[in-house]
Design a protein around this motif. Structure first.
Motif, PDB file in Angstrom:
ATOM      1  N   ASP A   1      -3.273  39.857  20.859  1.00 31.63           N
ATOM      2  CA  ASP A   1      -2.611  39.713  19.559  1.00 31.63           C
ATOM      3  C   ASP A   1      -2.166  38.268  19.356  1.00 31.63           C
ATOM      4  O   ASP A   1      -2.454  37.651  18.349  1.00 31.63           O
ATOM      5  CB  ASP A   1      -1.355  40.610  19.481  1.00 31.63           C
TER       6      ASP A   1
ATOM      7  N   LEU B   1       2.993  35.854  31.294  1.00 38.62           N
ATOM      8  CA  LEU B   1       3.563  36.875  32.184  1.00 38.62           C
ATOM      9  C   LEU B   1       2.574  37.270  33.282  1.00 38.62           C
ATOM     10  O   LEU B   1       2.846  38.154  34.085  1.00 38.62           O
ATOM     11  CB  LEU B   1       3.942  38.118  31.359  1.00 38.62           C
TER      12      LEU B   1
ATOM     13  N   THR C   1      -2.361  44.692  26.996  1.00 40.18           N
ATOM     14  CA  THR C   1      -1.376  45.405  27.806  1.00 40.18           C
ATOM     15  C   THR C   1      -0.590  46.383  26.931  1.00 40.18           C
ATOM     16  O   THR C   1      -0.495  46.213  25.711  1.00 40.18           O
ATOM     17  CB  THR C   1      -0.388  44.416  28.457  1.00 40.18           C
TER      18      THR C   1
ATOM     19  N   GLY D   1       2.431  44.582  25.459  1.00 44.53           N
ATOM     20  CA  GLY D   1       2.049  43.724  24.336  1.00 44.53           C
ATOM     21  C   GLY D   1       1.830  44.544  23.076  1.00 44.53           C
ATOM     22  O   GLY D   1       2.215  44.148  21.976  1.00 44.53           O
TER      23      GLY D   1
ATOM     24  N   LEU E   1      14.293  43.149  20.855  1.00 44.80           N
ATOM     25  CA  LEU E   1      14.306  42.135  21.910  1.00 44.80           C
ATOM     26  C   LEU E   1      14.884  40.812  21.407  1.00 44.80           C
ATOM     27  O   LEU E   1      14.477  40.309  20.354  1.00 44.80           O
ATOM     28  CB  LEU E   1      12.883  41.853  22.409  1.00 44.80           C
TER      29      LEU E   1
ATOM     30  N   GLU F   1      14.677  37.775  26.159  1.00 42.10           N
ATOM     31  CA  GLU F   1      14.488  39.048  26.868  1.00 42.10           C
ATOM     32  C   GLU F   1      13.003  39.352  27.042  1.00 42.10           C
ATOM     33  O   GLU F   1      12.163  38.947  26.233  1.00 42.10           O
ATOM     34  CB  GLU F   1      15.148  40.195  26.100  1.00 42.10           C
ATOM     35  N   VAL F   2      12.714  40.083  28.124  1.00 41.27           N
ATOM     36  CA  VAL F   2      11.338  40.467  28.446  1.00 41.27           C
ATOM     37  C   VAL F   2      11.307  41.981  28.610  1.00 41.27           C
ATOM     38  O   VAL F   2      12.167  42.555  29.297  1.00 41.27           O
ATOM     39  CB  VAL F   2      10.880  39.803  29.773  1.00 41.27           C
ATOM     40  N   LEU F   3      10.334  42.614  27.984  1.00 41.53           N
ATOM     41  CA  LEU F   3      10.118  44.050  28.238  1.00 41.53           C
ATOM     42  C   LEU F   3       9.476  44.165  29.612  1.00 41.53           C
ATOM     43  O   LEU F   3       8.431  43.556  29.860  1.00 41.53           O
ATOM     44  CB  LEU F   3       9.193  44.639  27.172  1.00 41.53           C
TER      45      LEU F   3
ATOM     46  N   MET G   1     -13.261  49.482  16.822  1.00 38.69           N
ATOM     47  CA  MET G   1     -12.808  48.123  16.515  1.00 38.69           C
ATOM     48  C   MET G   1     -12.153  48.031  15.141  1.00 38.69           C
ATOM     49  O   MET G   1     -12.444  47.154  14.348  1.00 38.69           O
ATOM     50  CB  MET G   1     -13.991  47.140  16.584  1.00 38.69           C
TER      51      MET G   1
HETATM   52  C1  LIG Z   1     -10.745  42.929  18.915  1.00 43.28           C
HETATM   53  C2  LIG Z   1      -9.392  43.556  18.908  1.00 43.28           C
HETATM   54  C3  LIG Z   1      -9.284  44.939  18.729  1.00 43.28           C
HETATM   55  C4  LIG Z   1      -8.021  45.542  18.751  1.00 43.28           C
HETATM   56  N1  LIG Z   1      -7.946  46.908  18.574  1.00 43.28           N
HETATM   57  C5  LIG Z   1      -6.747  47.516  18.608  1.00 43.28           C
HETATM   58  C6  LIG Z   1      -6.650  48.935  18.458  1.00 43.28           C
HETATM   59  O1  LIG Z   1      -7.649  49.647  18.303  1.00 43.28           O
HETATM   60  N2  LIG Z   1      -5.412  49.492  18.506  1.00 43.28           N
HETATM   61  C7  LIG Z   1      -4.278  48.749  18.686  1.00 43.28           C
HETATM   62  O2  LIG Z   1      -3.180  49.319  18.744  1.00 43.28           O
HETATM   63  N3  LIG Z   1      -4.334  47.398  18.833  1.00 43.28           N
HETATM   64  C8  LIG Z   1      -5.527  46.771  18.799  1.00 43.28           C
HETATM   65  N4  LIG Z   1      -5.616  45.401  18.935  1.00 43.28           N
HETATM   66  C9  LIG Z   1      -4.385  44.634  19.109  1.00 43.28           C
HETATM   67  C10 LIG Z   1      -4.046  44.304  20.588  1.00 43.28           C
HETATM   68  O3  LIG Z   1      -5.186  44.345  21.404  1.00 43.28           O
HETATM   69  C11 LIG Z   1      -2.992  45.248  21.172  1.00 43.28           C
HETATM   70  O4  LIG Z   1      -1.836  45.276  20.370  1.00 43.28           O
HETATM   71  C12 LIG Z   1      -2.632  44.834  22.617  1.00 43.28           C
HETATM   72  O5  LIG Z   1      -2.120  45.932  23.310  1.00 43.28           O
HETATM   73  C13 LIG Z   1      -1.657  43.669  22.703  1.00 43.28           C
HETATM   74  O6  LIG Z   1      -1.404  43.432  24.074  1.00 43.28           O
HETATM   75  P1  LIG Z   1      -1.520  41.976  24.718  1.00 43.28           P
HETATM   76  O7  LIG Z   1      -1.175  42.108  26.139  1.00 43.28           O
HETATM   77  O8  LIG Z   1      -2.820  41.365  24.393  1.00 43.28           O
HETATM   78  O9  LIG Z   1      -0.345  41.265  23.920  1.00 43.28           O
HETATM   79  P2  LIG Z   1      -0.127  39.710  23.611  1.00 43.28           P
HETATM   80  O10 LIG Z   1      -1.063  39.282  22.536  1.00 43.28           O
HETATM   81  O11 LIG Z   1      -0.091  38.910  24.857  1.00 43.28           O
HETATM   82  O12 LIG Z   1       1.359  39.806  23.023  1.00 43.28           O
HETATM   83  C14 LIG Z   1       1.628  40.513  21.813  1.00 43.28           C
HETATM   84  C15 LIG Z   1       3.077  40.253  21.406  1.00 43.28           C
HETATM   85  O13 LIG Z   1       3.976  40.894  22.289  1.00 43.28           O
HETATM   86  C16 LIG Z   1       4.817  39.939  22.953  1.00 43.28           C
HETATM   87  N5  LIG Z   1       4.900  40.407  24.342  1.00 43.28           N
HETATM   88  C17 LIG Z   1       3.865  40.725  25.160  1.00 43.28           C
HETATM   89  N6  LIG Z   1       4.321  41.215  26.324  1.00 43.28           N
HETATM   90  C18 LIG Z   1       5.662  41.197  26.248  1.00 43.28           C
HETATM   91  C19 LIG Z   1       6.710  41.599  27.147  1.00 43.28           C
HETATM   92  N7  LIG Z   1       6.443  42.125  28.341  1.00 43.28           N
HETATM   93  N8  LIG Z   1       7.994  41.439  26.754  1.00 43.28           N
HETATM   94  C20 LIG Z   1       8.284  40.926  25.528  1.00 43.28           C
HETATM   95  N9  LIG Z   1       7.343  40.551  24.631  1.00 43.28           N
HETATM   96  C21 LIG Z   1       6.049  40.672  24.998  1.00 43.28           C
HETATM   97  C22 LIG Z   1       4.129  38.593  22.790  1.00 43.28           C
HETATM   98  O14 LIG Z   1       5.041  37.517  22.800  1.00 43.28           O
HETATM   99  C23 LIG Z   1       3.470  38.779  21.438  1.00 43.28           C
HETATM  100  O15 LIG Z   1       4.386  38.547  20.402  1.00 43.28           O
HETATM  101  C24 LIG Z   1      -6.862  44.756  18.919  1.00 43.28           C
HETATM  102  C25 LIG Z   1      -6.970  43.365  19.112  1.00 43.28           C
HETATM  103  C26 LIG Z   1      -8.221  42.771  19.116  1.00 43.28           C
HETATM  104  C27 LIG Z   1      -8.325  41.284  19.314  1.00 43.28           C
END
Ligand SMILES: Cc1cc2nc3c(=O)[nH]c(=O)nc-3n(C[C@H](O)[C@H](O)[C@H](O)COP(=O)(O)OP(=O)(O)OC[C@H]3O[C@@H](n4cnc5c(N)ncnc54)[C@H](O)[C@@H]3O)c2cc1C
Length: 301
Positions: free
Chosen positions: A34, A52, A110, A113, A160, A164-166, A191
């Motif tokens: 994201d 992280l 994750t 996330g 948050l 703070e960290v989740l 997708m």
């Molecule tokens: C091609 C594509 C397809 C996708 N399809 C879907 C889908 O089908 N369904 C869906 O729900 N989502 C989808 N997403 C969105 C995304 O993949 C999910 O929301 C994903 O779970 C985000 O996790 P991440 O670890 O990549 O988060 P990141 O991008 O690393 O972080 C997301 C946000 O959360 C914050 N953050 C992350 N971890 C923590 C923590 N531990 N504590 C505090 N803050 C934190 C970050 O600062 C940021 O603001 C898609 C994205 C892409 C690019």
């Protein structure tokens, strides 16, 4: 992308110290699926980024019959969806985690996330809500826990603080004869993000075909994912019949507060909630009826 400082701390304390010292305007980075897209394409320009990735304590899944399931915030969707105990006891969460993006996305994305990004359409939010998940949070003053229901404060916003960290989720062990189901509607088969997401969790009485407790949560139909409490109450103590599911689904549609946009009108989204809630409840009850008698090691419950 604009220039930013990058930190890759080795411990949670170090991460929190960086957030505290550098102040507002930074971003945590988990899988980046994201946040990197937002930085490249959506005008997000953090002055610093804290990865992280090196924080091992944030990753992994443990299960204990008494304490329940603990999922670390940086556990990937692939790891959630493939975990034996999660598959056996928490299939509603597998339904959500296993449809996020593509295989490549799920290997990076994750669960923390997904929740912290706080999109109303996040596919693990409604499953976690019906499971009664608590969010575990660490900050400069120590650790705290909060029910996920109070975690979301608006689209892209959570409780948050900037320092703070989740760190993970604690999810109670479901009672015997509990079944769950999550479904979403997307215009494209893959997708795509949910136009509507519905999760249901139903516990049947141990010896009778009567609903002891039901939970219904909705995604993408309000500023935050939400529980449909009146729909839930209408099912408790009654038979798990199609008529009861239809009535509950109608109440769930009333609880939705959708908007009209290019992906669907208010009326379309309400109609989807009605259809999908009834279907999810039916599927949840089917799963409750075949509640596993053995744990993953073959021990009888
Ligand atoms: C091609 C594509 C397809 C996708 N399809 C879907 C889908 O089908 N369904 C869906 O729900 N989502 C989808 N997403 C969105 C995304 O993949 C999910 O929301 C994903 O779970 C985000 O996790 P991440 O670890 O990549 O988060 P990141 O991008 O690393 O972080 C997301 C946000 O959360 C914050 N953050 C992350 N971890 C923590 C923590 N531990 N504590 C505090 N803050 C934190 C970050 O600062 C940021 O603001 C898609 C994205 C892409 C690019």
């Amino acid at each position: 992308m604009k220039r930013f400082d990058y930190f890759a701390p080795e411990s949670l304390d170090e991460a929190i110290a960086i957030l505290r010292e550098r102040g507002d305007g930074g971003r945590l980075l988990a899988g980046g699926t994201d946040v990197l897209v937002q930085m490249k394409e959506a005008g997000l320009h953090p002055s610093y980024v804290v990865s992280l990735r090196r924080l091992r304590e944030l990753r992994g899944i443990t299960f204990d019959e008494q304490r329940g399931l603990r999922i670390g915030a940086t556990t990937t969707m692939a790891d959630v969806a493939e975990h034996a105990t999660v598959r056996q006891r928490y299939p509603v969460l597998v339904d959500g985690a296993s449809i996020v993006g593509s295989v490549q996305t799920r290997n990076m994305a994750t669960i923390g996330g997904n929740v912290c990004n706080a999109a109303p359409s996040a596919d693990t939010a409604a499953p976690l809500l019906v499971l009664g998940a608590q969010a575990e949070i660490a900050g400069p003053d120590g650790r705290r826990r909060t029910p996920l229901e109070g975690f979301f404060t608006g689209p892209g916003r959570t409780v948050l603080a900037h320092d703070e960290v989740l760190i993970g989720f604690i999810i109670p062990t479901p009672a015997p004869r509990t079944g769950g189901c999550y479904e979403r509607h997307t215009p494209r088969a893959e997708m795509d993000i949910a136009v509507v997401g519905v999760a249901a969790l139903v516990t049947l009485e141990p010896d009778r075909d009567v609903v002891r407790e039901a939970r219904v949560a909705l995604g993408a139909v309000a500023p935050t994912p939400l529980r449909a409490l009146e729909a839930e109450a209408s099912l408790a103590g009654g038979p798990p019949s199609d008529e009861a599911f239809q009535r509950a689904a109608g109440l769930a549609a009333e609880a939705a507060r959708p908007i009209s946009d290019v992906r669907g009108s208010v009326a379309f989204r309400r109609h989807l909630v009605q259809v999908m809630a009834a279907r999810c409840l039916r599927r949840a009850v089917e799963r409750a009826r075949i509640w596993p008698q053995m744990d993953t090691d073959g021990h009888r419950f």
